[in-house]
Design a protein around this motif. Sequence first.
Motif, PDB file in Angstrom:
ATOM      1  N   MET A   1       0.804  -1.222   0.000  1.00 42.05           N
ATOM      2  CA  MET A   1       0.000   0.000   0.000  1.00 42.05           C
ATOM      3  C   MET A   1       0.841   1.278   0.000  1.00 42.05           C
ATOM      4  N   SER A   2       2.075   1.202  -0.499  1.00 44.45           N
ATOM      5  CA  SER A   2       2.940   2.383  -0.575  1.00 44.45           C
ATOM      6  C   SER A   2       2.865   2.989  -1.970  1.00 44.45           C
ATOM      7  N   LEU A   3       3.380   4.193  -2.094  1.00 51.13           N
ATOM      8  CA  LEU A   3       3.467   4.843  -3.400  1.00 51.13           C
ATOM      9  C   LEU A   3       4.333   4.012  -4.346  1.00 51.13           C
ATOM     10  N   GLY A   4       5.420   3.462  -3.826  1.00 51.40           N
ATOM     11  CA  GLY A   4       6.325   2.673  -4.652  1.00 51.40           C
ATOM     12  C   GLY A   4       5.661   1.426  -5.220  1.00 51.40           C
ATOM     13  N   ILE A   5       4.899   0.713  -4.392  1.00 48.66           N
ATOM     14  CA  ILE A   5       4.243  -0.504  -4.889  1.00 48.66           C
ATOM     15  C   ILE A   5       3.187  -0.135  -5.921  1.00 48.66           C
ATOM     16  N   ASP A   6       2.515   0.997  -5.715  1.00 45.27           N
ATOM     17  CA  ASP A   6       1.530   1.466  -6.707  1.00 45.27           C
ATOM     18  C   ASP A   6       2.211   1.752  -8.044  1.00 45.27           C
ATOM     19  N   LYS A   7       3.398   2.342  -7.994  1.00 42.99           N
ATOM     20  CA  LYS A   7       4.133   2.636  -9.233  1.00 42.99           C
ATOM     21  C   LYS A   7       4.548   1.350  -9.948  1.00 42.99           C
ATOM     22  N   VAL A   8       4.965   0.352  -9.178  1.00 47.03           N
ATOM     23  CA  VAL A   8       5.341  -0.932  -9.769  1.00 47.03           C
ATOM     24  C   VAL A   8       4.124  -1.586 -10.427  1.00 47.03           C
TER      25      VAL A   8
ATOM     26  N   LYS B   1      16.445  -9.240 -17.565  1.00 46.00           N
ATOM     27  CA  LYS B   1      16.499  -9.696 -18.960  1.00 46.00           C
ATOM     28  C   LYS B   1      16.201  -8.566 -19.945  1.00 46.00           C
ATOM     29  N   ASP B   2      15.756  -7.415 -19.423  1.00 41.56           N
ATOM     30  CA  ASP B   2      15.291  -6.338 -20.295  1.00 41.56           C
ATOM     31  C   ASP B   2      15.771  -5.000 -19.749  1.00 41.56           C
ATOM     32  N   GLU B   3      16.784  -4.444 -20.391  1.00 39.37           N
ATOM     33  CA  GLU B   3      17.384  -3.198 -19.897  1.00 39.37           C
ATOM     34  C   GLU B   3      16.380  -2.051 -19.859  1.00 39.37           C
ATOM     35  N   ALA B   4      15.484  -1.968 -20.831  1.00 37.63           N
ATOM     36  CA  ALA B   4      14.484  -0.888 -20.864  1.00 37.63           C
ATOM     37  C   ALA B   4      13.559  -0.979 -19.650  1.00 37.63           C
ATOM     38  N   LYS B   5      13.157  -2.190 -19.292  1.00 37.40           N
ATOM     39  CA  LYS B   5      12.278  -2.362 -18.127  1.00 37.40           C
ATOM     40  C   LYS B   5      13.031  -2.082 -16.825  1.00 37.40           C
ATOM     41  N   ARG B   6      14.305  -2.466 -16.794  1.00 37.99           N
ATOM     42  CA  ARG B   6      15.125  -2.167 -15.621  1.00 37.99           C
ATOM     43  C   ARG B   6      15.278  -0.658 -15.454  1.00 37.99           C
ATOM     44  N   ASP B   7      15.529   0.034 -16.557  1.00 37.48           N
ATOM     45  CA  ASP B   7      15.634   1.497 -16.509  1.00 37.48           C
ATOM     46  C   ASP B   7      14.320   2.125 -16.074  1.00 37.48           C
ATOM     47  N   GLN B   8      13.211   1.579 -16.554  1.00 40.54           N
ATOM     48  CA  GLN B   8      11.897   2.091 -16.173  1.00 40.54           C
ATOM     49  C   GLN B   8      11.679   1.943 -14.662  1.00 40.54           C
ATOM     50  N   LEU B   9      11.998   0.767 -14.133  1.00 42.53           N
ATOM     51  CA  LEU B   9      11.846   0.543 -12.692  1.00 42.53           C
ATOM     52  C   LEU B   9      12.747   1.496 -11.908  1.00 42.53           C
ATOM     53  N   ASN B  10      13.996   1.625 -12.339  1.00 38.49           N
ATOM     54  CA  ASN B  10      14.917   2.533 -11.649  1.00 38.49           C
ATOM     55  C   ASN B  10      14.405   3.966 -11.666  1.00 38.49           C
ATOM     56  N   HIS B  11      13.877   4.398 -12.798  1.00 37.24           N
ATOM     57  CA  HIS B  11      13.339   5.752 -12.927  1.00 37.24           C
ATOM     58  C   HIS B  11      12.176   5.973 -11.955  1.00 37.24           C
ATOM     59  N   LEU B  12      11.358   4.949 -11.760  1.00 35.15           N
ATOM     60  CA  LEU B  12      10.210   5.054 -10.858  1.00 35.15           C
ATOM     61  C   LEU B  12      10.621   5.063  -9.387  1.00 35.15           C
ATOM     62  N   LEU B  13      11.584   4.188  -9.027  1.00 27.23           N
ATOM     63  CA  LEU B  13      11.860   3.968  -7.606  1.00 27.23           C
ATOM     64  C   LEU B  13      13.073   4.707  -7.056  1.00 27.23           C
ATOM     65  N   HIS B  14      14.071   5.007  -7.879  1.00 29.57           N
ATOM     66  CA  HIS B  14      15.276   5.647  -7.337  1.00 29.57           C
ATOM     67  C   HIS B  14      15.002   6.959  -6.614  1.00 29.57           C
ATOM     68  N   PRO B  15      14.122   7.840  -7.128  1.00 27.41           N
ATOM     69  CA  PRO B  15      13.859   9.062  -6.355  1.00 27.41           C
ATOM     70  C   PRO B  15      13.279   8.771  -4.963  1.00 27.41           C
ATOM     71  N   LEU B  16      12.428   7.758  -4.863  1.00 28.39           N
ATOM     72  CA  LEU B  16      11.856   7.389  -3.563  1.00 28.39           C
ATOM     73  C   LEU B  16      12.923   6.812  -2.643  1.00 28.39           C
ATOM     74  N   ILE B  17      13.803   5.990  -3.199  1.00 27.41           N
ATOM     75  CA  ILE B  17      14.878   5.372  -2.418  1.00 27.41           C
ATOM     76  C   ILE B  17      15.853   6.432  -1.916  1.00 27.41           C
TER      77      ILE B  17
END
Length: 192
Positions: free
Chosen positions: A42-49, A75-91
């Motif tokens: 129920m966090s903002l991060g899980i909602d983004k994922v 297995k997918d650099e674009a998806k990894r970059d997408q996840l990093n873009h979403l979560l790194h600011p929160l982290i």
Amino acid sequence: MKKIGITGGIATGKSTVSNYLRQKGYTVVDADEAARAVVAPMSLGIDKVIDAFGHQMVKSDGQLDRELLGSVIFKDEAKRDQLNHLLHPLIIDWMDQQIAKAEAEIVFVDVPLLYEVGYDQKVDQVWLVYVNRMTQLQRLMDRNHLTEQEANQRIDSQWSLEAKKEKADVVINNEGDLDALYRQIDQLIEEL
């Protein structure tokens, strides 16, 4: 307050170094802990994922399915970059808050992707936990029960240890036993 960044690659021993520093009474702010905190149920991060990767990334108890997500992003650099873009600011925000709350002369900040996310600009000194590629590969395969291909994918998703070595202020060689590792850390603490 002096901030020391601890970095390295996957399966190089960053956690072992951080745990030893904690045992010695030092404050350690851990990016992996931050990464878990920001995707709590129920966090903002899980909602983004969920928005980016779908509800299947969340287990029935609301926890992130890290294994499933890892199988997608490594297995997918674009998806990894997408996840990093979403979560790194929160982290990064979570870590900055923990550092601000710390009442210590020295704070260690354990950040596997320290250079990749630019966190080296926020610390006074960088310690790199280093092993050679073959040692790293074997430790990762043994620890995570991965095939050689899977382990190489994870290692290759980060900057090479050689690139990090060129930038680090201090290199901690973790190819020996624990006593050798602890002696290096004790020496570095004494120098601080």
